[in-house]
Design a protein around this motif. Structure first.
Motif, mmCIF file in Angstrom:
data_model
loop_
_atom_site.group_PDB
_atom_site.id
_atom_site.type_symbol
_atom_site.label_atom_id
_atom_site.label_comp_id
_atom_site.label_asym_id
_atom_site.label_seq_id
_atom_site.Cartn_x
_atom_site.Cartn_y
_atom_site.Cartn_z
ATOM 1 N N UNK A 139 0.957 -0.601 -0.251
ATOM 2 C CA UNK A 139 -0.302 0.107 0.003
ATOM 3 C C UNK A 139 1.066 1.377 -0.303
ATOM 4 N N UNK A 140 0.630 1.846 -1.144
ATOM 5 C CA UNK A 140 1.656 3.898 -1.726
ATOM 6 C C UNK A 140 0.411 4.117 -0.999
ATOM 7 N N UNK A 141 0.895 5.143 0.235
ATOM 8 C CA UNK A 141 0.489 5.795 0.782
ATOM 9 C C UNK A 141 1.460 7.668 1.134
ATOM 10 N N UNK A 142 0.759 8.510 0.837
ATOM 11 C CA UNK A 142 0.494 9.992 1.997
ATOM 12 C C UNK A 142 -0.372 10.500 2.792
ATOM 13 N N UNK A 143 1.017 10.327 4.007
ATOM 14 C CA UNK A 143 0.155 10.160 5.809
ATOM 15 C C UNK A 143 0.964 11.391 6.105
ATOM 16 N N UNK A 144 0.027 12.226 7.283
ATOM 17 C CA UNK A 144 0.370 12.745 8.072
ATOM 18 C C UNK A 144 0.681 12.001 9.379
ATOM 19 N N UNK A 145 1.484 11.648 9.876
ATOM 20 C CA UNK A 145 2.353 10.871 11.345
ATOM 21 C C UNK A 145 2.158 12.048 11.950
ATOM 22 N N UNK A 146 1.586 13.648 12.688
ATOM 23 C CA UNK A 146 1.332 14.207 13.781
ATOM 24 C C UNK A 146 -0.214 14.090 14.437
ATOM 25 N N UNK A 147 -0.594 12.776 13.916
ATOM 26 C CA UNK A 147 -1.901 12.968 14.697
ATOM 27 C C UNK A 147 -1.591 11.265 14.849
ATOM 28 N N UNK A 148 -2.671 11.375 16.172
ATOM 29 C CA UNK A 148 -2.600 9.763 16.797
ATOM 30 C C UNK A 148 -3.942 9.091 16.191
ATOM 31 N N UNK A 149 -4.311 8.572 15.955
ATOM 32 C CA UNK A 149 -3.661 7.355 15.084
ATOM 33 C C UNK A 149 -3.146 8.398 14.166
ATOM 34 N N UNK A 150 -2.417 7.530 13.135
ATOM 35 C CA UNK A 150 -1.742 8.889 11.669
ATOM 36 C C UNK A 150 -3.106 9.022 10.847
ATOM 37 N N UNK A 151 -3.478 9.725 10.152
ATOM 38 C CA UNK A 151 -4.238 10.167 9.023
ATOM 39 C C UNK A 151 -3.822 10.167 7.406
#
Length: 521
Positions: A139-151
């Motif tokens: 799975x290839x993603x663009x994510x936001x790791x600043x949220x919990x869980x990630x967005x």
């Protein structure tokens, strides 16, 4: 026999008749990082049994079940304990070669600040492929790791993300074991230099027509859309998208007409615009200098040019005829034939013309009279010799620089001989320098000589270009040397390697300070 003794004998005999405690163990492979298993089945001894892992990548306490799940690959030792606390153990290896996934990125920056043509390709290695129709690999993603869980901002089954603008992105892959790896990258468009191109004349291509080229000088963003329009009629003469990534010059066509006004509109890939106008008309020019043979005569050079340029250009077709007719004497006619397109210059000797006279000059090729003008053949003025003080080339010891020139000379050579000057000079530091004469300075490629280390005083110099010689007398005043008032700065470095910066009050034109490296304790 007492009853308690019979009971003891019975228990002893029965205990010795019980089968020996044993253990049968099997393993299931760890496909991911920790999903292996061990199944242990005890026999013999006295039930119930308790099982535990006493060695291996991880330990587990006693449990009633002989099934151990979520194990990492490795060798484990399983122990069983029965109801009377007898124990037995067996070793087994949980196999597995799973390696956590890794991620590399290949970045294509957006071409402009406002563009959305950036892209990032993700390359995953190791881990396990998901293996479904929807996600064959990862799975290839663009994510936001600043949220919990990630967005998860974007998810896809292809490895390349396109239509990206400037900004910071966190890319991620997830494998079949639901393990992830992320990498944050920043996309930044390259700095684009504003357009400032040139339209250059190349050569005459046919009767009345010529070629021009477009030179972007590496500015702007490729490609450039270039449109050339004839001003009077509005007709589009040229319109193309030009790949300017090589930074070279590009022809705009060979059918432009002399004397006609054109406008050039440029639009680059980042939306920058530029407008240029051009019109070229053939002309004839004259250039003169002292003859190289040291005769003192003037050498005249008549050549094909343009009204907008004094340079020799290919404004005619060959063969072509250059004709000069003396306005004071119609019988005084000079004719020169040009046959080499790379040499459109007539070398006119002083002996062949009326010096100071004005001539009607025409230039004809196979098409028509290309250009006509009047030229006056004025001799080069007498040679002059100059000595100029150059205080900006001065030195910190109180001496200064000089420039010696041969004006209107006939060679590219210069030599100056200092015949006399100060006998000695004492610097502010008390250092005495003595001078002996003559002092000779030479330039073998030009008729100007630049030299240094002249103290204040009166001088006489002989200057020559190899053909003519002249003497000059000059004086260097103390006020024309460098002022030596200064401040000091220390720039500290590692160890004893420090830098002493001298800041003079009067700054040399080449810089604002002097550096002196020293090792200070």
């Amino acid at each position: 026999m007492p009853k308690f003794l019979l009971k003891f004998v019975f228990l002893f005999c029965c205990a010795n008749l019980t089968a020996q405690l044993d253990l049968d163990v099997t393993q299931s492979e760890s496909v991911c990082s920790s999903d292996g298993g061990i199944t242990a089945l005890a026999s013999g001894g006295t039930e119930p049994y308790q099982y535990r892992l006493i060695s291996g990548p991880e330990l587990r306490g006693f449990q009633s079940s002989g099934m151990f799940l979520a194990l990492q690959p490795g060798t484990y030792r399983v122990e069983v304990r029965d109801a009377i606390f007898d124990t037995f153990s067996e070793s087994i290896e949980v196999i597995g070669n799973y390696v956590l996934p890794t991620l590399t990125t290949i970045i294509t920056q957006p071409s402009c600040t406002s563009s959305t043509n950036g892209q990032v390709s993700l390359s995953g290695n190791n881990g396990n492929h998901i293996g479904t129709t929807a996600f064959p690999t990862y799975k290839y993603r663009i994510v936001d790791l600043s949220t919990t869980p990630q967005t998860v901002l974007q998810e896809q089954n292809s490895h390349t993300f396109t239509n990206l603008s400037e900004g910071t992105y966190t890319f991620q892959i997830e494998d079949g074991c639901q393990n992830t790896v992320s990498e944050t990258v920043t996309l930044t468009a390259p700095s684009i230099v504003s357009l400032n191109s040139a339209i250059s004349y190349i050569e005459k291509t046919a009767c009345g027509a010529y070629e021009v080229e477009y030179s972007p000088f590496g500015r702007g963003a490729s490609p450039h859309n270039v449109t050339v329009t004839e001003v009077a009629t509005g007709s589009i003469i040229f319109s193309e998208s030009i790949d300017t990534s090589s930074g070279l010059s590009y022809s705009l066509g060979t059918n432009f007409v002399y004397g006609v006004d054109y406008t050039v509109d440029v639009l680059d890939a980042c939306g920058q615009t530029e407008n240029k106008n051009f019109a070229f008309t053939p002309d004839i020019d004259l250039w003169s200098q002292k003859s190289f043979d040291c005769s003192g005569e003037t050498a005249f050079f008549v050549y094909a040019s343009l009204t907008s340029s004094s340079l020799e250009v290919k404004s005619i077709l060959v063969p072509a005829t250059l004709t000069l007719i003396n306005q004071n004497d119609a019988s005084d006619v000079l004719t020169y034939i040009f046959t080499d397109i790379d040499n459109l210059v007539a070398d006119v000797h002083e002996a062949d013309i009326e010096v100071g006279g004005t001539y009607d000059v025409t230039l004809d090729d196979g098409c028509s009279t290309v250009a006509s003008t009047s030229l006056t053949f004025t001799p080069v003025p007498a040679t002059e010799f100059e000595a100029v003080v150059r205080p900006e080339r001065g030195c910190m010891d109180g001496t200064t620089g000089m420039a010696f020139h041969v004006r209107n000379g006939g060679t590219n050579y210069g030599q100056v001989t200092i015949l006399s000057g100060p006998a000695s000079f004492t610097s502010e530091a008390g250092v005495v320098t003595t001078y002996s004469y003559p002092r000779v300075f030479e330039n073998t490629s030009a008729s100007s000589i630049f030299s240094e280390a002249f103290p204040p005083g009166n001088y006489e110099a002989e200057i020559t270009d190899g053909c003519e010689t002249g003497n000059v007398i000059f004086e260097i005043l103390p006020s024309e040397t460098v002022s030596h008032d200064f401040t000091l700065d220390i720039q500290q470095s590692c160890g004893n390697n420090n830098t002493l910066i001298i800041n003079p009050n009067t700054i040399k034109a080449s810089g604002s300070s002097f550096l002196y490296k020293c090792e200070c304790n």
